[in-house]
Write a protein that holds these residues in place. Sequence first.
Motif, short mmCIF file in Angstrom:
data_model
loop_
_atom_site.label_atom_id
_atom_site.label_comp_id
_atom_site.label_asym_id
_atom_site.label_seq_id
_atom_site.Cartn_x
_atom_site.Cartn_y
_atom_site.Cartn_z
N LYS A 39 0.82 -1.22 0.00
CA LYS A 39 0.00 0.00 0.00
C LYS A 39 0.86 1.26 0.00
O LYS A 39 0.45 2.29 -0.55
CB LYS A 39 -0.92 -0.01 1.21
CG LYS A 39 -1.98 -1.09 1.19
CD LYS A 39 -2.83 -1.06 2.46
CE LYS A 39 -3.87 -2.16 2.46
NZ LYS A 39 -4.67 -2.18 3.71
N ALA A 40 2.03 1.18 0.63
CA ALA A 40 2.89 2.36 0.77
C ALA A 40 3.71 2.64 -0.48
O ALA A 40 4.40 3.66 -0.54
CB ALA A 40 3.82 2.19 1.96
N GLY A 41 3.65 1.75 -1.48
CA GLY A 41 4.37 2.00 -2.72
C GLY A 41 5.67 1.25 -2.88
O GLY A 41 6.40 1.46 -3.86
N PHE A 42 5.97 0.35 -1.94
CA PHE A 42 7.15 -0.49 -2.11
C PHE A 42 6.92 -1.47 -3.27
O PHE A 42 5.79 -1.85 -3.56
CB PHE A 42 7.44 -1.27 -0.83
CG PHE A 42 8.06 -0.45 0.27
CD1 PHE A 42 9.41 -0.59 0.59
CD2 PHE A 42 7.30 0.46 0.99
CE1 PHE A 42 9.98 0.16 1.60
CE2 PHE A 42 7.86 1.22 2.01
CZ PHE A 42 9.20 1.07 2.32
N ASP A 43 8.01 -1.89 -3.88
CA ASP A 43 7.94 -2.79 -5.04
C ASP A 43 8.13 -4.25 -4.66
O ASP A 43 7.62 -5.14 -5.35
CB ASP A 43 9.02 -2.40 -6.06
CG ASP A 43 8.84 -0.98 -6.56
OD1 ASP A 43 7.97 -0.76 -7.40
OD2 ASP A 43 9.59 -0.10 -6.08
N PHE A 44 8.88 -4.52 -3.58
CA PHE A 44 9.17 -5.91 -3.24
C PHE A 44 9.43 -6.04 -1.75
O PHE A 44 9.66 -5.04 -1.05
CB PHE A 44 10.35 -6.45 -4.06
CG PHE A 44 11.67 -5.77 -3.82
CD1 PHE A 44 12.64 -6.36 -3.00
CD2 PHE A 44 11.99 -4.56 -4.42
CE1 PHE A 44 13.86 -5.76 -2.78
CE2 PHE A 44 13.21 -3.95 -4.21
CZ PHE A 44 14.15 -4.55 -3.39
N ALA A 45 9.35 -7.27 -1.27
CA ALA A 45 9.67 -7.59 0.12
C ALA A 45 10.49 -8.87 0.12
O ALA A 45 10.30 -9.74 -0.73
CB ALA A 45 8.40 -7.76 0.96
N MET A 46 11.40 -8.99 1.09
CA MET A 46 12.30 -10.12 1.12
C MET A 46 12.31 -10.77 2.50
O MET A 46 12.14 -10.10 3.52
CB MET A 46 13.73 -9.67 0.76
CG MET A 46 13.83 -8.92 -0.57
SD MET A 46 13.40 -9.94 -2.00
CE MET A 46 14.97 -10.75 -2.32
N VAL A 47 12.53 -12.08 2.50
CA VAL A 47 12.49 -12.88 3.71
C VAL A 47 13.90 -13.41 4.02
O VAL A 47 14.52 -14.02 3.15
CB VAL A 47 11.50 -14.05 3.54
CG1 VAL A 47 11.53 -14.95 4.78
CG2 VAL A 47 10.09 -13.54 3.27
N PRO A 48 14.40 -13.21 5.23
CA PRO A 48 15.73 -13.71 5.59
C PRO A 48 15.66 -15.14 6.11
O PRO A 48 14.58 -15.68 6.36
CB PRO A 48 16.15 -12.77 6.71
CG PRO A 48 14.85 -12.46 7.41
CD PRO A 48 13.79 -12.43 6.32
N GLU A 49 16.83 -15.75 6.27
CA GLU A 49 16.88 -17.12 6.79
C GLU A 49 18.11 -17.33 7.67
O GLU A 49 19.22 -17.01 7.27
CB GLU A 49 16.91 -18.14 5.64
CG GLU A 49 17.02 -19.58 6.10
CD GLU A 49 17.05 -20.57 4.95
OE1 GLU A 49 17.69 -21.62 5.10
OE2 GLU A 49 16.44 -20.31 3.90
#
Length: 348
Positions: free
Chosen positions: A40-50
């Motif tokens: 909603k805020a306009g970010f393009d991607f999200a990533m998950v750490p491990e």
Amino acid sequence: MARKKLKFGMLLIPSNPATGSGNFSDRMDECIRHAQLAEKAGFDFAMVPEHHQDRGFLPQSLLPTAAILANTERLRVGTAIAISALKHPMTVVEEFFTLDHMSRGRVIAGIGVGYQPQDFSMFGLDVKDRVTLTEDVLQALDLAKNNDVIESFRGHHYDFDNVKIIPGPYQDDLPVLLGSWSHTGAKLAGRNCDGLFIDQNHYLDQAYRAQGLVESFTKAAEEAGRARTKPKLILNRYAGIGDTREEARAVLEPHVMKTKRYYWRNKARDYAHNWNKVESPDELQFEDFQESFLWGTPEDCIEQLEKWQEAIDMEEVLLLMRTASGPTNDVVEDQMMRFGRDVIPAFS
């Protein structure tokens, strides 16, 4: 001169600050909500750490990636990073390709070599083999992206023949990126990958180090005869924003300095001028690292990103607004909205 476009992502950390929930299920729900808010805020991607055996991270990063993809519509979602050396190469291929189809092409395959012995020991593996194990995975991914059948694979640890790739990738160019802070890793990526994560330990006043990694990638890609020789780059930055620099520092400093001291105790690598000079992690100060953070007022953050664009011409930036110790959920969400309102539009 027109400002270059830049895509923004967020790293999703299941933090457990003292004022937050100790329930892992609740913290996973937070990660999903953060991804939805990022969209909603306009970010393009999200990533998950491990990481494994670590309360501040997620094990089996592709499982939460699948949940986040199922609860978002537009956001690209990937791993930053998956320690894929822990799995058979074809397991990694099938997992990423299946997620790629499930999401209709929204997956980013972020692979990391790893460095913590505890990530490997629980699977009966030796952390000393991390590079060759990772190379087997990257070579298999590269072959699987470009062939319906892998007729013969001879790796460092795995051999197989006549393997059908079902399903193939949904994306014509599924991005496979390597997280590495060494020239050895950059060369490995150049031979097998589409690009690099430039890690959070690179400094604006030492941008030549990051430039050197790009050059190592490019040279290795050219020598391997790959079509893509210019790497796709994602710059990782610990980030804090406020109406004043003091306000931004107050958000960023307590938690990021705990992380820096944790890395120092675990003999991780950092390019801070005082990193190898102090005798105790308590001697490390915010000022030692400020050139590696994205922080300050919106104008400060925009200026810093412009300088990084000039230095390495990156396409995307991944913001680390939370560490294993915090800040709390309300602060993280406020930070996301501020970046979405005051920084992201400047690079649209």
